[in-house]
Design an enzyme around this catalytic site. Structure first.
Site, PDB file in Angstrom:
ATOM      1  N   TYR A  51       0.829  -1.196   0.000  1.00 37.35           N
ATOM      2  CA  TYR A  51       0.000   0.000   0.000  1.00 37.35           C
ATOM      3  C   TYR A  51       0.871   1.257   0.000  1.00 37.35           C
ATOM      4  O   TYR A  51       1.408   1.667   1.035  1.00 37.35           O
ATOM      5  CB  TYR A  51      -0.931   0.029   1.206  1.00 37.35           C
ATOM      6  CG  TYR A  51      -1.850  -1.171   1.321  1.00 37.35           C
ATOM      7  CD1 TYR A  51      -2.189  -1.942   0.213  1.00 37.35           C
ATOM      8  CD2 TYR A  51      -2.383  -1.541   2.547  1.00 37.35           C
ATOM      9  CE1 TYR A  51      -3.036  -3.033   0.320  1.00 37.35           C
ATOM     10  CE2 TYR A  51      -3.237  -2.631   2.668  1.00 37.35           C
ATOM     11  CZ  TYR A  51      -3.557  -3.376   1.548  1.00 37.35           C
ATOM     12  OH  TYR A  51      -4.392  -4.458   1.670  1.00 37.35           O
ATOM     13  N   HIS A 137       0.463 -12.098   1.565  1.00 34.79           N
ATOM     14  CA  HIS A 137      -0.343 -11.231   0.710  1.00 34.79           C
ATOM     15  C   HIS A 137      -0.397 -11.740  -0.730  1.00 34.79           C
ATOM     16  O   HIS A 137       0.636 -11.866  -1.391  1.00 34.79           O
ATOM     17  CB  HIS A 137       0.256  -9.815   0.726  1.00 34.79           C
ATOM     18  CG  HIS A 137      -0.687  -8.729   0.336  1.00 34.79           C
ATOM     19  ND1 HIS A 137      -0.306  -7.409   0.224  1.00 34.79           N
ATOM     20  CD2 HIS A 137      -2.019  -8.755   0.051  1.00 34.79           C
ATOM     21  CE1 HIS A 137      -1.350  -6.677  -0.114  1.00 34.79           C
ATOM     22  NE2 HIS A 137      -2.401  -7.480  -0.227  1.00 34.79           N
TER      23      HIS A 137
END
Length: 320
Positions: A51, A137
């Site tokens: 992010y 992830h």
């Protein structure tokens, strides 16, 4: 199995937006969003190196360092290392929808050394003494087999050593989530977009696997990238980071009609639907605006009549 018992707050804030997802925020703007979440009672915060190429972790960490450590729960993710980008030419990371300089690049690394480095670097960016939960992830975007043979065993060892309290997977495909639950000793999984008011493929394989294994569930992307975030969605809205297919739009219109008939705001139904399943511990919601953060928390507790859910089930729009 030696799973860690953890209690995840029912409503969390997903911090991709403070990593400049879709639009740039100043540090002050990002702080205002995080302040709104905290003041609204949010005590679970989720982030990732992905992010904003670390910006989300840095901003979130700076904020949480001002709060008592025993009053919040925080998760981040491993699997992508951030390394200098030799091709940096002053551009932005907009290929990944983040408005940050792309002076770093993401490098997949599911080796034990890579997993350990990823966790250590995240902890440095966050500046926290511990991280409660670490997800692998998006392994389906790299190598799911390698995740099962290397990355998850590495996470299990880190948990056994006490370096992290709980471990899991964050993914957008039901196949990857179900394989991970059955093939690794995970505490919690994050289902991104696959168990929502609009679509529930995870109900077929992922949730049954979690019940069998005693694995907790966090539901993310419950607005399907924003499509369900408004009471009256628009045809040009964003779905899964792109346009809305005709079939999805038609199904959504049927759901909206039931919402109107029962006077239930669509976003409230979207937030509350996943929590109706006993396996789901938490819903993580993202926003780049303080007012939206506050509204989301209010909608999470809005009373919704059982007749609304019954009609959706009768119309085969949700799993019963």
């Amino acid at each position: 199995m030696s799973r860690t018992e953890s209690v995840i707050p029912a409503i969390g804030y997903g911090a991709a937006n403070v990593g400049n997802l879709f639009r740039a925020l100043s540090d002050d703007d990002a702080l205002a969003v995080l302040d709104a979440a905290w003041e609204s009672g949010v005590r679970y915060y989720d982030t990732a190196p992905h992010y904003g190429l670390g910006l989300s972790e840095r901003r979130l960490g700076a904020f949480l360092q001002t709060k008592p450590r025993d009053e919040f729960f925080v998760s981040t993710k491993v699997g992508r290392l951030l390394r200098p980008n030799p091709a940096f030419d002053g551009g932005l990371d907009t290929d990944h929808d983040f408005f940050v300089p792309n002076d770093l690049r993401r490098e997949w690394d599911f080796s034990e050394a890579g997993i350990r480095a990823s966790l250590a670097e995240s902890q440095d960016r966050l500046g926290l003494d511990r991280i409660d939960l670490v997800y692998l992830h998006d392994p389906e975007r790299h190598d799911l087999d390698l995740a099962l043979t290397s990355a998850f065993p590495a996470l299990e060892r880190l948990r056994a050593e006490g370096a992290v309290d709980a471990i899991g997977i964050g993914a957008m495909t039901s196949h990857a989530l179900a394989r991970a639950v059955r093939g690794a000793d995970l505490d919690t999984i994050m289902i991104a977009g696959r168990y929502t008011l609009l679509e529930q493929p995870a109900a077929e394989d992922v949730l049954p696997a979690c019940r069998e294994r005693g694995t907790g569930v966090v539901a993310a992307s419950v607005f399907n990238s924003g499509l369900l975030a408004r009471a009256e969605p628009t045809r040009d809205g964003r779905y899964e980071y792109g346009g809305v297919p005709d079939g999805v739009w038609d199904r959504l219109q049927r759901i909206v009609a039931v919402c109107r008939a029962h006077d239930v705001p669509l976003p409230a139904a979207a937030i509350q639907f996943p929590l109706r399943d006993a396996a789901v511990e938490s819903v993580v919601l993202g926003s780049s605006r303080p007012a939206q953060v506050r509204e989301n928390v209010q909608l999470a507790t809005l009373e919704i009549p059982e007749g609304f859910w019954a009609e959706l089930a009768h119309e085969a729009l949700i799993t019963a």
